[in-house]
Design a protein around this motif. Structure first.
Motif, PDB file in Angstrom:
ATOM      1  N   GLN A   1       0.865  -1.174   0.000  1.00 39.21           N
ATOM      2  CA  GLN A   1       0.000   0.000   0.000  1.00 39.21           C
ATOM      3  C   GLN A   1       0.902   1.223   0.000  1.00 39.21           C
ATOM      4  O   GLN A   1       2.132   1.111   0.129  1.00 39.21           O
ATOM      5  N   THR A   2       0.311   2.415  -0.154  1.00 43.50           N
ATOM      6  CA  THR A   2       1.131   3.618  -0.247  1.00 43.50           C
ATOM      7  C   THR A   2       0.985   4.564   0.937  1.00 43.50           C
ATOM      8  O   THR A   2       1.894   5.332   1.224  1.00 43.50           O
ATOM      9  N   ALA A   3      -0.158   4.547   1.629  1.00 45.90           N
ATOM     10  CA  ALA A   3      -0.410   5.550   2.659  1.00 45.90           C
ATOM     11  C   ALA A   3       0.574   5.451   3.821  1.00 45.90           C
ATOM     12  O   ALA A   3       1.205   6.446   4.209  1.00 45.90           O
ATOM     13  N   LEU A   4       0.716   4.256   4.404  1.00 47.48           N
ATOM     14  CA  LEU A   4       1.610   4.120   5.546  1.00 47.48           C
ATOM     15  C   LEU A   4       3.075   4.278   5.156  1.00 47.48           C
ATOM     16  O   LEU A   4       3.834   4.949   5.880  1.00 47.48           O
ATOM     17  N   PRO A   5       3.535   3.716   4.041  1.00 52.93           N
ATOM     18  CA  PRO A   5       4.914   4.005   3.646  1.00 52.93           C
ATOM     19  C   PRO A   5       5.183   5.495   3.448  1.00 52.93           C
ATOM     20  O   PRO A   5       6.275   5.977   3.777  1.00 52.93           O
ATOM     21  N   THR A   6       4.189   6.238   2.936  1.00 55.92           N
ATOM     22  CA  THR A   6       4.376   7.684   2.800  1.00 55.92           C
ATOM     23  C   THR A   6       4.583   8.323   4.165  1.00 55.92           C
ATOM     24  O   THR A   6       5.423   9.221   4.339  1.00 55.92           O
ATOM     25  N   ARG A   7       3.838   7.846   5.152  1.00 54.88           N
ATOM     26  CA  ARG A   7       4.010   8.367   6.516  1.00 54.88           C
ATOM     27  C   ARG A   7       5.407   8.068   7.036  1.00 54.88           C
ATOM     28  O   ARG A   7       6.038   8.919   7.685  1.00 54.88           O
ATOM     29  N   PHE A   8       5.897   6.866   6.771  1.00 52.15           N
ATOM     30  CA  PHE A   8       7.261   6.539   7.195  1.00 52.15           C
ATOM     31  C   PHE A   8       8.273   7.446   6.506  1.00 52.15           C
ATOM     32  O   PHE A   8       9.240   7.909   7.125  1.00 52.15           O
ATOM     33  N   VAL A   9       8.075   7.687   5.223  1.00 53.90           N
ATOM     34  CA  VAL A   9       9.011   8.537   4.485  1.00 53.90           C
ATOM     35  C   VAL A   9       9.044   9.952   5.050  1.00 53.90           C
ATOM     36  O   VAL A   9      10.109  10.550   5.213  1.00 53.90           O
ATOM     37  N   THR A  10       7.875  10.486   5.363  1.00 55.33           N
ATOM     38  CA  THR A  10       7.811  11.881   5.802  1.00 55.33           C
ATOM     39  C   THR A  10       8.111  12.059   7.287  1.00 55.33           C
ATOM     40  O   THR A  10       8.609  13.111   7.698  1.00 55.33           O
ATOM     41  N   ASP A  11       7.811  11.043   8.112  1.00 56.27           N
ATOM     42  CA  ASP A  11       7.919  11.204   9.569  1.00 56.27           C
ATOM     43  C   ASP A  11       9.127  10.520  10.189  1.00 56.27           C
ATOM     44  O   ASP A  11       9.366  10.682  11.388  1.00 56.27           O
ATOM     45  N   THR A  12       9.861   9.726   9.434  1.00 52.07           N
ATOM     46  CA  THR A  12      11.017   9.024   9.977  1.00 52.07           C
ATOM     47  C   THR A  12      12.212   9.233   9.051  1.00 52.07           C
ATOM     48  O   THR A  12      12.131   9.948   8.048  1.00 52.07           O
ATOM     49  N   ASP A  13      13.287   8.558   9.360  1.00 51.09           N
ATOM     50  CA  ASP A  13      14.512   8.683   8.568  1.00 51.09           C
ATOM     51  C   ASP A  13      14.870   7.336   7.943  1.00 51.09           C
ATOM     52  O   ASP A  13      16.025   6.913   7.971  1.00 51.09           O
ATOM     53  N   ILE A  14      13.880   6.650   7.383  1.00 53.55           N
ATOM     54  CA  ILE A  14      14.163   5.384   6.711  1.00 53.55           C
ATOM     55  C   ILE A  14      14.957   5.641   5.429  1.00 53.55           C
ATOM     56  O   ILE A  14      14.927   6.727   4.857  1.00 53.55           O
ATOM     57  N   ASP A  15      15.647   4.604   4.984  1.00 52.16           N
ATOM     58  CA  ASP A  15      16.438   4.685   3.764  1.00 52.16           C
ATOM     59  C   ASP A  15      15.668   4.237   2.537  1.00 52.16           C
ATOM     60  O   ASP A  15      15.956   4.688   1.422  1.00 52.16           O
ATOM     61  N   ALA A  16      14.708   3.314   2.737  1.00 52.53           N
ATOM     62  CA  ALA A  16      14.112   2.677   1.567  1.00 52.53           C
ATOM     63  C   ALA A  16      12.684   2.227   1.829  1.00 52.53           C
ATOM     64  O   ALA A  16      12.302   1.929   2.966  1.00 52.53           O
ATOM     65  N   VAL A  17      11.928   2.159   0.755  1.00 45.65           N
ATOM     66  CA  VAL A  17      10.611   1.533   0.745  1.00 45.65           C
ATOM     67  C   VAL A  17      10.628   0.442  -0.303  1.00 45.65           C
ATOM     68  O   VAL A  17      10.985   0.684  -1.465  1.00 45.65           O
ATOM     69  N   LEU A  18      10.283  -0.768   0.119  1.00 49.51           N
ATOM     70  CA  LEU A  18      10.058  -1.854  -0.819  1.00 49.51           C
ATOM     71  C   LEU A  18       8.562  -1.844  -1.122  1.00 49.51           C
ATOM     72  O   LEU A  18       7.740  -2.262  -0.302  1.00 49.51           O
ATOM     73  N   LEU A  19       8.209  -1.335  -2.283  1.00 45.88           N
ATOM     74  CA  LEU A  19       6.814  -1.085  -2.637  1.00 45.88           C
ATOM     75  C   LEU A  19       6.338  -2.172  -3.582  1.00 45.88           C
ATOM     76  O   LEU A  19       6.786  -2.257  -4.729  1.00 45.88           O
ATOM     77  N   ALA A  20       5.409  -3.005  -3.099  1.00 49.62           N
ATOM     78  CA  ALA A  20       4.951  -4.157  -3.879  1.00 49.62           C
ATOM     79  C   ALA A  20       3.644  -3.838  -4.600  1.00 49.62           C
ATOM     80  O   ALA A  20       2.624  -3.570  -3.966  1.00 49.62           O
TER      81      ALA A  20
END
Length: 329
Positions: A176-195
């Motif tokens: 999905q896209t909503a929660l990964p977007t939150r991780f991207v904007t609110d945390t300092d993750i390096d990557a999203v594996l988007l299926a």
């Protein structure tokens, strides 16, 4: 094979990466010999990035992948695994795991755990199954129903592992896209594996996630680019996102196939290449279960795709008009 950085650290991926669910007996069994042959072929064609998870065959994919990679120079490849599901043994269980999609004995059950302790325990167990002393990237795996715990407990635990040098990059893997977007904007993750959310059939990632990732310097690895097989070989009975493809979606895939063929390009080649047109996408992860599939994927990765194909896909409204495409953007 061309490499790309993952995040802002030292992690990297080959533009074509190996997804190991298939050699974890996804849907049907694969023998140990065939799995080893598949991995050996992947190495021979230049793939140096491998992804796995405890979920895949109740640890079978990790064990098979680790057995292969232990014989290769550690500096020459990257490996990612996932946390969020602990495997708890079920002694005496004589059933199988097909209800979860894997043709393996149900020797364990999956227990969701996005606590800090769960992250550490999951990674330790993965390293034991792999027989390796480290992995390069760790993803939070499908925290859809555990968002707050994943953000509050699991993410800080991964951040500490990265700070300690235990892993080189951290991220989240979801379809999905909503929660990964939150991780991207609110945390300092390096990557999203988007299926499955940035494909020829589904460009929902283009709305918020991919622009946010581009702004933040977060890398996206595009998985599920065939949407469970439909874009590899569309026909009645094809799967789309793990279920039978709805008739309108099948018809759209067939239209894409016919258009691609008029341009002399296999649909699966266009499907595998399309995500790489976006500047946030560092690589494409393909689930590969046979040596033939690996050879085919590597051949298609080198296939020239005319700009006219992308233009016609746009003109016929088969892909979003603002979707960046390989070559011209």
């Amino acid at each position: 094979m061309q490499r790309a950085a993952v995040g802002r650290g030292t992690a990297w991926t080959t533009r074509l990466a190996f997804g190991s669910a298939g050699i974890g007996n996804l849907y049907t069994a694969v023998t140990d010999d065939d799995a080893a042959r598949t991995l050996s072929t992947a190495w021979d064609v230049g793939i140096r990035s491998f992804d796995t998870a405890p979920h895949y065959g109740l640890g079978l994919a990790e064990r098979r992948l680790g057995a292969f990679l232990r014989e290769r120079p550690r500096a020459e490849y990257t490996i990612s695994t996932k946390v969020g599901r602990l495997l708890v043994p079920t002694p005496g269980n004589t059933g199988d795991d097909l209800a979860n999609g894997f043709a393996v004995p149900a020797t364990s059950r999956r227990v969701w755990d996005f606590s800090a302790d769960g992250v550490r325990r999951s990674l330790d167990a993965s390293l034991e199954r792999l027989g390796l002393d480290r992995v390069d990237i760790v993803y939070l795996h499908d925290p859809d129903d555990h968002a707050e715990q994943a953000l509050r407990e699991a993410y800080p635990a991964l951040e500490r592992l990265r700070a300690e040098g235990v892993v080189r990059a951290i991220g989240v893997g979801m379809n999905q896209t909503a929660l990964p977007t939150r991780f991207v904007t609110d945390t300092d993750i390096d990557a999203v594996l988007l299926a499955g959310r940035y494909t020829l059939l589904d460009q929902s990632g283009l709305a918020e996630l991919l622009p946010a990732a581009a702004r933040r310097g977060t890398s996206v690895i595009a998985g599920g680019v065939f949407n469970s097989g439909l874009l590899a070989d569309p026909h009645p009975g094809s799967r789309y996102d793990y279920a039978a493809a709805p008739a309108p979606v099948l018809q759209r895939a067939l239209r894409m196939r016919d258009l691609c063929e008029r341009h002399g390009v296999p649909l699966r080649a266009a499907a595998a290449r399309f995500p790489l047109g976006h500047p946030a996408v560092a690589g494409v992860l393909l689930g590969l279960r046979s040596a033939w599939e690996v050879t085919d994927a590597a051949t298609l990765a080198e296939r020239e795709i005319p700009d006219a194909l992308w233009e016609e896909l746009r003109a016929r409204h088969l892909i979003a008009s603002d979707a960046p495409v390989p070559g011209r953007g």
